[in-house]
Design an enzyme around this catalytic site. Sequence first.
Site, PDB file in Angstrom:
ATOM      1  N   LEU A 162      42.181  33.451  45.875  1.00 25.39           N
ATOM      2  CA  LEU A 162      42.162  34.852  46.292  1.00 25.39           C
ATOM      3  C   LEU A 162      43.589  35.254  46.657  1.00 25.39           C
ATOM      4  CD1 LEU A 162      38.992  35.333  48.548  1.00 25.39           C
ATOM      5  CD2 LEU A 162      39.420  36.324  46.297  1.00 25.39           C
ATOM      6  N   ASP A 163      43.935  36.488  46.346  1.00 25.03           N
ATOM      7  CA  ASP A 163      45.259  36.963  46.711  1.00 25.03           C
ATOM      8  C   ASP A 163      45.449  36.892  48.222  1.00 25.03           C
ATOM      9  OD1 ASP A 163      45.363  37.545  44.041  1.00 25.03           O
ATOM     10  OD2 ASP A 163      44.828  39.669  44.323  1.00 25.03           O
ATOM     11  N   THR A 164      46.689  36.800  48.633  1.00 20.94           N
ATOM     12  CA  THR A 164      46.972  36.730  50.065  1.00 20.94           C
ATOM     13  C   THR A 164      46.480  37.989  50.767  1.00 20.94           C
ATOM     14  OG1 THR A 164      48.924  35.401  49.570  1.00 20.94           O
ATOM     15  CG2 THR A 164      48.787  36.356  51.766  1.00 20.94           C
ATOM     16  N   HIS A 197      45.257  38.686  40.288  1.00 20.36           N
ATOM     17  CA  HIS A 197      45.260  40.123  40.628  1.00 20.36           C
ATOM     18  C   HIS A 197      44.480  40.945  39.602  1.00 20.36           C
ATOM     19  CE1 HIS A 197      48.285  39.275  43.666  1.00 20.36           C
ATOM     20  NE2 HIS A 197      49.097  38.762  42.745  1.00 20.36           N
TER      21      HIS A 197
END
Length: 365
Positions: free
Chosen positions: A229-231, A314
């Site tokens: 998962l993206d930050t 993303h």
Amino acid sequence: MRSSSGRNSGNNGGSRGAKSGGRGNYRGAGNARDERGQTPGRTRNPRPEERTYDVGMPSDDPKRGRGAAARGGAKGGPKQSPKRGGGRTAPARSREYDARAEERNRERYANKPEVKTPKTFPGAEQEGERLQKVLARAGYGSRRACEELIEQARVEVNGEIVLEQGQRVDPEKDEIRVDGLTVATQSYQFFALNKPEGVVSTMEDPDGRQCLGDYVTNRETRLFHVGRLDTETEGIILLTNHGELAHRLTHPKYGVKKTYLAAITGPLPREVGRLLKDGIQLEDGYARADHFRVVEQVGKNYLVEVVLHEGRKHIVRRMLAEAGFPVEKLVRTAFGPIGLGDQKSGWLRRLSNTEVGMLMKEVGL
């Protein structure tokens, strides 16, 4: 007359003599003792220095036994217990002697084959574990509850429904299912974490940032995350030590869907959903959404749901930005059949057996 008086005097003298003789005989009898000073026909108590104490073997005489016990007590001689073997005691053995004897015994039996006792209980010749024991260890309840699952014909072993109790299985080789869902019988662990915003999706971070490994530092088994998962993205992420399951869950071939909620700003035209489903051209190829719907609208603020099975970096943010709607906040609410539910941000929970079975069914395990 003279003769008569003479006879009387003689008789009197004789009687006196007899009397005096009697007294003399009495005194003489008292003085006539034996050499030990004991009068014949009478017993004398021994003096203290002449007494002897019986401290040997107990006698058959009850009186003597009581006297011996009394004299062996507080009133005299020492108390002694009867000894075996004629009163002789065995010499004490040294520790060195016992150690040498023990060493000789070990050498004597060292090379002898181990004797296996015959198994007499029913089913002892079979290998494996009882099915209800395996199910209980996997977390399906007590053994009695697992026996009820078998009675209800809800358990399968290698594709066949089990209809009798006590069947033995090999957890490493046999495929066990409950209600059609595979049972994780080995020592696998499965967790779901609601990742907060700002946490890096790695188990270790060289820059010292907060990462996923900080939430599982107290686990004995090394875990790894399923996908990323993206930050800046929040939501559910899975952690496990089951390598094959993790590989299949992230491989596009198996098409495991992920659900996201995105906050965007409108106005939002109706053709946006069709556009996302048909596919949007990105730098690394086309990206298509499996499902799109508007969940909530407050003025120009929209909360939309996007479902897709791709896992490129993303991917949701880039798709919505290419469609003209940059994402302000993004949360992943489901990974395949596992939903986030009311799990709070930063909380880690263990998946249930049913959830693990649903994941395995999703990827054909």
